[in-house]
Design an enzyme around this catalytic site. Structure first.
Site, PDB file in Angstrom:
ATOM      1  N   LYS A  18      44.628  39.784  41.844  1.00 27.46           N
ATOM      2  CA  LYS A  18      43.432  39.883  40.998  1.00 27.46           C
ATOM      3  C   LYS A  18      42.950  41.331  40.903  1.00 27.46           C
ATOM      4  CE  LYS A  18      40.047  38.264  38.483  1.00 27.46           C
ATOM      5  NZ  LYS A  18      38.891  39.118  38.619  1.00 27.46           N
ATOM      6  N   GLU A  38      43.140  45.530  33.315  1.00 31.17           N
ATOM      7  CA  GLU A  38      42.041  45.235  32.383  1.00 31.17           C
ATOM      8  C   GLU A  38      41.242  46.499  32.056  1.00 31.17           C
ATOM      9  OE1 GLU A  38      37.915  43.348  33.492  1.00 31.17           O
ATOM     10  OE2 GLU A  38      39.446  41.785  33.430  1.00 31.17           O
TER      11      GLU A  38
END
Length: 297
Positions: A170, A177
């Protein structure tokens, strides 16, 4: 399954409602009475009292913890003495993977299963189907795999391996991102500075239909411009929540070049003093997918 849900913020309240939609029983805990009441109105049990919360669950308990990474240790300190051997904690927030490994070892000594679950998809994903990356003992994973299968989008969950691997994935996901959002923001800033009078909502829409750069982020860009055609209502301040910094620090430790991610992080820091159109786009995107606050003009 019966799930004890700790943390009823923007993500927790939505995952709790999805659990109920998927026919799981939910007991919610939060210090915010209004959040507890909202989840109870949807069909859950709930309380602001931790001991009562634990009493509403029966061993072997499954606790889903969704709180800011800075208070995870405090939550574990308060709740772990109330648990029994064989109980399980799923930590589904954005913790540093090294902290997750440490917590796994602490809980293992107490006989408590501990899984670190990276969760992506924002509030919409939590509500309607998320993406999960899970680390920890395979024995524990097998017990709760049906829960992840029920609440993930199709093909949207992965048992990543040993403790810490879920939150490591993550972390890197969020670093990627950062870079993707920065590129979108920079592209629209070039459009803004050009001689052409573009409709940015329409630009984002067409780019999201058949182009190489089509994506959920581009769809959110379209949505943001639909609300505010030139993003005039917000400042170009791009806050960061830590994962991009952790990604860059880890890359340095591993002597791995990540110039795009590193520069996107630096530009977020710069945005705290310089207002840019790129910053407005990224700030608007963060608000769309995660409900992160923007700073109004």
């Amino acid at each position: 399954m019966k799930i004890g849900l700790i943390g009823l913020g923007k993500m927790g309240i939505n995952i709790g409602k999805q659990f109920i939609d998927r026919n799981h029983q939910v007991v919610g805990y939060d210090v915010n009475q209004a959040a507890v009441d909202e989840l109870k109105a949807y069909g859950a049990e709930g309380t602001t009292n931790l001991k009562e919360f634990i009493s509403l669950l029966h061993p072997p308990r499954i606790l889903w913890v969704m709180v800011p990474h800075g208070i995870v240790d405090a939550v574990l300190r308060d709740v772990s003495p109330l648990l029994s051997k064989g109980d399980m904690i799923i930590e589904a927030g954005n913790s540093h993977y090294k902290e997750s490994i440490r917590r796994y070892n602490q809980m293992k000594e107490a006989g408590i299963h501990y899984l670190d679950a990276g969760t992506s998809g924002g509030m919409e994903g939590a509500r309607h189907g998320a993406c999960f990356m899970v680390g920890g003992d395979h024995e524990a994973w097998e017990i709760v795999e049906p829960l992840f299968r029920d609440t993930a989008v199709e093909n949207g969950y992965l048992y990543a391996g040993e403790a810490g691997s879920g939150h490591f994935l993550k972390m890197i996901h969020n670093g990627i991102e950062y870079g993707m959002m920065a590129a979108i923001g920079e592209g629209f800033e070039v459009l803004e500075n050009s001689q052409f009078d573009f409709d940015y909502e329409k630009v984002a829409r067409v780019w999201n239909h058949g182009s190489v750069i089509r994506s959920w982020l581009m769809g959110l860009t379209e949505r943001a411009f639909a609300k505010d055609a030139k993003l005039d209502q917000i400042k170009g301040i791009m806050h960061s929540s830590g994962e991009g910094k952790w990604t860059v620090e880890t890359a340095l430790d591993l002597q791995t070049a990540t110039p795009v991610i590193a520069m996107s992080l630096m530009m977020r820091y710069r945005s705290l003093t310089d207002d840019t159109f790129t910053g407005k786009v990224v700030a608007a995107l963060r608000n769309e997918f995660g409900g992160h606050a923007t700073e109004k003009k």
